[in-house]
Every structure is written in structure tokens, then in C-alpha cells.
Design a protein around this motif. Structure first.
Motif, mmCIF file in Angstrom:
data_model
loop_
_atom_site.group_PDB
_atom_site.id
_atom_site.type_symbol
_atom_site.label_atom_id
_atom_site.label_comp_id
_atom_site.label_asym_id
_atom_site.label_seq_id
_atom_site.Cartn_x
_atom_site.Cartn_y
_atom_site.Cartn_z
ATOM 1 N N GLU A 62 0.851 -1.197 0.000
ATOM 2 C CA GLU A 62 0.000 0.000 0.000
ATOM 3 C C GLU A 62 0.883 1.242 0.000
ATOM 4 O OE1 GLU A 62 -3.710 1.271 2.769
ATOM 5 O OE2 GLU A 62 -1.788 1.033 3.784
ATOM 6 N N ARG A 63 0.591 2.160 -0.922
ATOM 7 C CA ARG A 63 1.329 3.422 -0.978
ATOM 8 C C ARG A 63 0.338 4.570 -1.122
ATOM 9 N NH1 ARG A 63 6.820 3.748 -1.794
ATOM 10 N NH2 ARG A 63 7.911 1.747 -2.038
ATOM 11 N N ALA A 64 0.618 5.657 -0.408
ATOM 12 C CA ALA A 64 -0.202 6.856 -0.549
ATOM 13 C C ALA A 64 0.068 7.497 -1.904
ATOM 14 C CB ALA A 64 0.100 7.837 0.577
ATOM 15 N N ALA A 65 -0.774 8.435 -2.305
ATOM 16 C CA ALA A 65 -0.596 9.100 -3.591
ATOM 17 C C ALA A 65 0.740 9.831 -3.660
ATOM 18 C CB ALA A 65 -1.741 10.070 -3.842
ATOM 19 N N THR A 66 1.270 10.259 -2.508
ATOM 20 C CA THR A 66 2.559 10.948 -2.463
ATOM 21 C C THR A 66 3.736 9.995 -2.516
ATOM 22 O OG1 THR A 66 2.391 10.953 -0.051
ATOM 23 C CG2 THR A 66 1.657 12.923 -1.217
ATOM 24 N N GLY A 67 3.475 8.677 -2.460
ATOM 25 C CA GLY A 67 4.544 7.687 -2.572
ATOM 26 C C GLY A 67 4.943 7.030 -1.265
ATOM 27 N N GLU A 68 4.483 7.538 -0.111
ATOM 28 C CA GLU A 68 4.876 6.944 1.161
ATOM 29 C C GLU A 68 4.364 5.508 1.274
ATOM 30 O OE1 GLU A 68 3.616 9.912 0.901
ATOM 31 O OE2 GLU A 68 4.956 11.354 1.869
ATOM 32 N N ARG A 69 5.246 4.628 1.755
ATOM 33 C CA ARG A 69 4.925 3.213 1.870
ATOM 34 C C ARG A 69 4.049 2.965 3.090
ATOM 35 N NH1 ARG A 69 8.086 -1.277 -0.273
ATOM 36 N NH2 ARG A 69 7.516 -3.239 0.757
ATOM 37 N N GLY A 70 3.037 2.115 2.925
ATOM 38 C CA GLY A 70 2.140 1.778 4.019
ATOM 39 C C GLY A 70 2.212 0.303 4.354
ATOM 40 N N ARG A 71 1.045 -0.335 4.516
ATOM 41 C CA ARG A 71 1.002 -1.742 4.904
ATOM 42 C C ARG A 71 1.392 -2.662 3.752
ATOM 43 N NH1 ARG A 71 -4.940 -1.207 7.409
ATOM 44 N NH2 ARG A 71 -5.017 0.126 5.572
ATOM 45 N N GLU A 72 1.604 -3.918 4.112
ATOM 46 C CA GLU A 72 2.056 -4.919 3.143
ATOM 47 C C GLU A 72 1.333 -6.237 3.396
ATOM 48 O OE1 GLU A 72 6.176 -7.198 2.784
ATOM 49 O OE2 GLU A 72 6.394 -5.073 2.242
ATOM 50 N N TRP A 73 0.899 -6.898 2.317
ATOM 51 C CA TRP A 73 0.236 -8.205 2.422
ATOM 52 C C TRP A 73 1.037 -9.203 1.581
ATOM 53 C CZ3 TRP A 73 -2.049 -3.537 1.644
ATOM 54 C CH2 TRP A 73 -2.989 -3.111 2.583
ATOM 55 N N ARG A 74 1.468 -10.328 2.192
ATOM 56 C CA ARG A 74 2.285 -11.320 1.488
ATOM 57 C C ARG A 74 1.502 -12.623 1.329
ATOM 58 N NH1 ARG A 74 7.223 -10.385 0.077
ATOM 59 N NH2 ARG A 74 8.212 -8.439 0.786
ATOM 60 N N PHE A 75 1.720 -13.277 0.177
ATOM 61 C CA PHE A 75 1.034 -14.531 -0.140
ATOM 62 C C PHE A 75 2.056 -15.519 -0.706
ATOM 63 C CE2 PHE A 75 -1.810 -10.940 -0.637
ATOM 64 C CZ PHE A 75 -2.893 -11.306 0.144
ATOM 65 N N PRO A 76 1.909 -16.815 -0.408
ATOM 66 C CA PRO A 76 2.894 -17.809 -0.869
ATOM 67 C C PRO A 76 2.879 -18.015 -2.373
ATOM 68 C CG PRO A 76 1.028 -18.886 0.200
ATOM 69 C CD PRO A 76 0.860 -17.420 0.429
ATOM 70 N N ARG A 77 1.774 -17.704 -3.034
ATOM 71 C CA ARG A 77 1.708 -17.879 -4.488
ATOM 72 C C ARG A 77 0.662 -16.915 -5.061
ATOM 73 N NH1 ARG A 77 -0.638 -22.151 -2.006
ATOM 74 N NH2 ARG A 77 -2.869 -22.517 -2.390
ATOM 75 N N CYS A 78 0.789 -16.677 -6.363
ATOM 76 C CA CYS A 78 -0.149 -15.802 -7.056
ATOM 77 C C CYS A 78 -1.429 -16.572 -7.352
ATOM 78 C CB CYS A 78 0.474 -15.292 -8.359
ATOM 79 S SG CYS A 78 -0.546 -14.075 -9.223
#
Length: 608
Positions: free
Chosen positions: A42-58
Motif C-alpha cells: 500500500e502506498r499513498a498518492a505521495t509515494g509513502e509506503r504503508g502496509r504490506e500483504w504477502r502470499f505464498p503464491r499468485c
């Protein structure tokens, strides 16, 4: 009842399981044959990094718990893969999906004109090299190490714009991104400064070649210096242009190509930022305009003056030209830009604004013809203050309106002259002896072959003194009178410290006074018979100094700062304002005795 609950429970649980975890957003994904691990960032419109969601496969559907924030962009993070970011709102509604494609690494050797904290993060914008569309609104993050900068782009042929915040944008056009082969940008110089990005559009292109684009500074910023001299560049094949390393300031942008005429947009460039012009610089073939005036001459028998006003939008005036019509009432003007909104105004030879168009119109590619019929009506009347005739200057329409016709009454209060029409008018009445300055609505009615109007002014007065803190009369001061709940203000310089306003409407007024470095008021006073004179005490003026900065602490140039209204002077915020200089600094006057101030800031190109 229990039987019904037992039967309903499996259906409810099934619906909850099918819907996914509570508070989750399910993102649709086109994996494109990729089945490896994947992460969404997740990134704000200004580019700042937010939360992250990881998954073992697509997978075709990925649940995000908790839900991403409103207005955020979801970026893909997967080795060797790339996807165009999507808005969280689109993912939540199912209106868009992530399309996973092979990624190509873009890298370069980073060089810095000044020392900055590392590692840092630059951003890359992408545009299809075959299209003339604007740059994508989202940005790809690019880590910057002491000697390298790198990021990923999808397979294809792209135009790239690489920017490190506070530094000049670097452009790369027609970059071929082939899977398995990294794109080498070579030496990437990160130079402090601002960048201006724009586009030239040639209407009905008949001229060959590329337009030349010129950037010229306008007047210096408040408290600042002229940004730089005039500079030029050549637009690219798609009409793109950019100017780099700009100092903060306000600029005028024009283009040139053969005999075509250019629009002349103005733009404010803040310190260390990239500014993309909202409107293109337009080149068009010059056309002409003919104006036919009937009657052909003004009330004094002299030729009319025609004023042509070019509008950038409904409110902002871009340019203005004027000239006298010939004796037959014809006004010709060549060399005008088509596609521009114009508005006509007709004045007498003495400068009275006699006739004006209320709405602008667009000049077509073949030029234009306008027929104008300014009216003539002889009028007479008289002005009385209470029961006493008043010699005064009368302005029908108001002093600063698009239609404004001055007449003057004599010592017996009578006047005569010519107006464009009869009917309802707003009239400004201005008399020095006695001191009267009023605006009121009147109705000029037909009386035989002429119009007639009697302007009656109520004779209420307001008296007072302007004194210093020791009670001594101030020799000269500017006194301002404003009716409560009104925007209209009347100001006069008074000598000797005592003042009197006559011809006022009954009611309450706010009175202020000022002289060099000192202010007094507002004091509320009553206009009417038996009103008590007021004293305006001048005290030393105080100044509020401040600075407007971005989230990165960079000064914002050209921001409008308003001091909002106070409880005792509710209209004041409309007038007390300043603009920031090239370092983002400003100063505003504070009323004597004020302990706080509420400010509204309007930075150019950013949220207030």
C-alpha cells in the motif's frame, strides 16, 4: 424455533465463509502464468509506503486483511514481475484487477550534486512511447543507494521520467525494455532544483518542424528575486517539453512555430518540485475580428473605443487590446488567436465604460463578426442630502464595474447627461464637502423624451477623532468605514485628527484608522442623530511572520496566506493576505492587542 435456527445456521456460516474474512478486500489478479510468491504494498498518492500483504503464491483472488486505506494505491512486489498499480477503491469495488507481466530492471549509476541521506527513494513515471497521452498518474518506487538507482518496468517501449524529491526530473524517451536484459540509464545526475513539464498542441498543423518553447519570469515574488532570465527549449516529437533546475518563481510560457500564434499561460514553480502544466500551450493560425458599432459614434460625436479582453477561464483575464473604431463605426483587429474566449467592451472617447458583454465567447478558426448597439438615453435629475441639494460626482453602474458612466451634479444638486439606457442602476455618490461616499439603487424613469431620477440620501452622520496612545490628535490618518454585515468599505485621508462622515444610512458601522506603522480599531459606532463621537486610538502595528513548507520541509513559493476574520471584524479576512517568497516565508499585520490568529493557506498545485 430451535429447528429453524439449526436449519439457518449452515447457510449463514456458508455465506460468511464465501464472503471472506470480515473487513477484507478481495483483489482480482491476472497472474499471467506466474505462480510464485507475491506481495501487495500500500502506498499513498505521495509515494509513502504503508502496509504490506504477502502470499505464498499468485492466485486469481487475494484477500487483504485489514482493508487498505481510502485513496491508497496497491503496488505489486514479486521477483521478476510487474503490474500497473490500482487504486484501493477500484479493488474494493471489483472494477479493476492487477495484471502481472514480466518485469525488466532499469538501473543507473547515481551521482549527487549535494550530499543527501542514503538510502533514499526516487520515483519513476511511465508512458507508452507510441502514445501522446499524459504521463501515468501513479509512480513506481526506485531505491537509491550510494552509487546506484534501480527499479522495474514492464516489457515494452516506454518514455520514463525519474525523479528524486527536491531534485530535477530526468527524462528518457523511447526506452526498449526486453525481458532478460536490464536497461542501463548510464550516469544519472541528481541535481537540486525544480522542473516544469508541459506540452504544445498545434491546431490544424500546416507548419513543419518542432515548436520552440520559451520560459520567461514574471514580476519578482514578494520579498524575493526574479527567478532567472528567459530560457528556451525545443518541444519533442509529441509536443512535450521540460525546463530543469528552475528557481522558485512565477513564469510565462509561450511557443513559436512559423506564423502561428501562441497561448500564454502563467505557472508558479515552487522550490524543488516538479510542476506539470494543466493546460497545454496552444499554437493556432492567426484570424481576424470585425466589430460593427451602431450608432457609429459616441454621445460626443467622437469614435468609440473598443476593448477586446482575452480570458484564460471564466474569471481570469489573460490579455487585453484596445483601439478606436473608424468614423463609420467599424473596428478591425487581425492577428488574434482562434479557440480563445473573448469579451468585448465599448468605451467613449473620454473613457466611460458604456457597454460590455457579460459572457465570453470563443473566436472560431475563420475569425469573427460582432454587431454591437450601444444605447443612448438623455437623462436629467437632482441629488439631495436630506433636504439640501448636493454637488457630487455620480457614477452610474459603480466605479469599478464593466459599465460605469460618470456624471456630475452642480451646486443646486441638478445634473443632466446621457446614459446607455433607462431603468434600474446602482449609483456611487461621492462628495468632498460635505464628506459623502455612498452607493444606492435608483430607477431612472422616462419623463417625456428624457429620463428623470431623483437621488435622495438620508443625512445621518458619524463623528470621531484619531488619537495616539497619549490622547493627542494624529495629524494625518487613513480612516475606513464599513457597515456591519457588508463588504463595502469607504476610506478617506483626514487631516487634523477629527473626522465626520455624512449622508450615511442609519445603522452601526465599524471604524478603523491607520498611519505609518500604526493601526487602530475596529471600533463599533452608531450613525444617526445624537450619536456619540468615537475615538480611534492608534497603536504600534505588530507583524506575524511565518513559513509555508512541504512535507519534506521545502519552502513553498507563491502560496496565498490569508488571515481569517476575527469575531469583532468578520469581513477582515477578505483583505488581509500575503504571498510567500522564494523561501516560503510571509508576513502579515496583526491588530494591536491580538493574542492569536487563524490562517488559511492556499499553496499552488497543492491542497489548502
Amino acid at each position: 424455533m430451535r429447528t429453524m435456527l439449526r436449519r439457518a445456521l449452515p447457510r449463514v456460516l456458508g455465506a460468511l465463509i464465501a464472503a471472506g474474512p470480515l473487513g477484507a478486500t478481495e483483489v482480482a489478479v491476472d497472474c499471467g502464468g506466474y505462480s510464485g510468491p507475491i506481495a501487495l504494498v500500500e502506498r499513498a498518492a505521495t509515494g509513502e509506503r504503508g502496509r504490506e500483504w504477502r502470499f505464498p503464491r499468485c492466485e486469481a483472488a487475494l484477500p487483504l486483511t485489514p482493508e487498505p486505506g481510502e485513496g491508497a494505491l496497491l503496488h505489486l512486489d514479486a521477483a521478476g514481475r510487474w503490474a500497473e498499480p490500482i487504486a484501493s477503491s477500484e479493488a474494493r469495488s471489483g472494477g479493476s484487477r492487477l495484471v502481472v507481466r514480466p518485469a525488466v530492471e532499469v538501473r543507473g549509476k547515481a551521482r549527487f550534486a549535494r550530499r543527501i541521506p542514503l538510502p533514499a527513494e526516487a520515483f519513476l513515471r511511465i508512458r507508452d512511447a507510441a502514445e501522446t497521452a499524459e504521463w501515468k498518474g501513479w509512480r513506481v518506487p526506485c531505491p537509491v543507494e550510494p552509487e546506484t538507482v534501480s527499479c522495474s518496468v514492464p516489457q515494452g517501449r516506454w518514455d520514463l521520467a525519474l525523479r528524486l524529491p527536491g531534485h530535477v526530473t530526468r527524462f528518457y524517451f523511447g526506452v526498449e525494455a526486453v525481458p532478460g536484459k536490464a536497461v542501463d540509464l548510464g550516469r544519472v545526475e541528481f541535481t537540486p532544483g525544480a522542473t516544469l513539464v508541459g506540452r504544445v498542441v498545434v491546431e490544424g498543423r500546416t507548419e513543419g518542424g518542432r515548436p520552440a518553447v520559451t520560459l520567461a519570469p514574471l514580476s519578482p515574488l514578494e520579498g524575493g528575486r526574479v527567478a532567472l532570465g528567459t530560457v528556451s527549449t525545443t518541444a519533442g516529437e509529441k509536443g512535450d517539453f521540460h525546463f530543469d533546475g528552475l528557481r522558485p518563481g512565477e513564469y510565462r510560457v509561450t511557443a513559436q512555430l512559423g506564423a502561428l500564434l501562441s497561448s500564454r499561460p502563467a505557472v508558479v514553480v515552487p522550490e524543488g518540485m516538479e510542476v506539470t502544466m494543466k493546460e497545454a500551450v496552444v499554437l493556432s493560425r492567426p484570424v481576424g475580428l470585425r466589430v460593427n458599432l451602431s450608432p457609429p459614434r459616441d454621445p460626443s460625436g467622437k469614435p468609440w473605443t473598443v476593448v477586446l479582453i482575452a480570458h484564460r477561464n471564466d474569471r481570469e483575464i489573460e490579455d487585453m487590446v484596445e483601439g478606436a473604431a473608424d468614423l463609420s463605426g467599424v473596428w478591425l483587429r487581425e492577428g488574434l488567436r482562434s479557440g480563445v474566449s473573448y469579451r468585448l467592451q465599448v468605451r467613449t472617447a473620454e473613457g466611460a465604460r458604456w457597454w460590455s458583454e457579460e459572457e465570453p465567447w470563443v473566436l472560431g478558426p475563420e475569425g469573427g463578426l460582432r454587431n454591437v448597439e450601444p444605447g443612448f438615453e438623455e437623462v436629467r435629475g437632482r441629488v439631495v442630502l436630506g433636504k439640501t441639494p448636493l454637488a457630487a460626482k455620480l457614477v452610474f453602474g459603480g466605479e469599478f464595474k464593466s459599465v460605469s458612466v460618470p456624471l456630475r451634479s452642480g451646486e443646486h444638486g441638478t445634473f443632466e447627461g446621457v446614459l446607455p439606457r433607462l431603468g434600474k442602476w446602482t449609483v456611487a455618490v461621492d462628495s468632498a464637502h460635505p464628506t459623502v461616499k455612498r452607493k444606492l439603487d435608483v430607477d431612472v424613469a422616462r419623463d417625456g423624451e428624457r429620463g428623470w431620477v431623483e437621488i435622495r440620501l438620508t443625512n445621518r452622520n458619524l463623528q470621531g477623532r484619531v488619537v495616539d496612545e497619549d490622547g493627542r490628535l494624529v495629524p494625518r490618518a487613513l480612516v475606513t468605514l464599513q457597515a456591519k454585515n457588508s463588504l463595502d468599505r469607504n476610506s478617506r485621508w483626514i487631516d487634523g485628527g477629527a473626522f465626520e462622515w455624512e449622508g450615511l444610512e442609519p445603522g452601526r458601522y465599524l471604524v478603523t484608522a491607520a498611519t505609518a506603522g500604526r493601526q487602530g480599531g475596529p471600533v463599533e459606532a452608531e450613525a444617526g442623530e445624537g450619536a456619540v463621537p468615537v475615538d480611534i486610538v492608534l497603536r504600534r502595528e505588530r507583524t506575524l511572520k511565518g513559513r509555508v513548507v512541504t512535507g519534506q520541509g521545502v519552502g513553498v513559493v507563491g502560496a496565498l496566506v490569508r488571515r481569517l476574520a476575527s469575531a469583532d471584524f468578520p469581513r477582515e479576512g477578505l483583505y488581509v493576505k500575503a504571498r510567500t517568497d522564494e523561501e516560503g516565508r510571509f508576513q502579515l499585520p496583526l491588530r494591536p492587542g491580538a493574542v492569536d490568529a487563524c490562517l488559511a493557506v492556499f499553496p499552488p498545485g497543492m491542497g489548502a
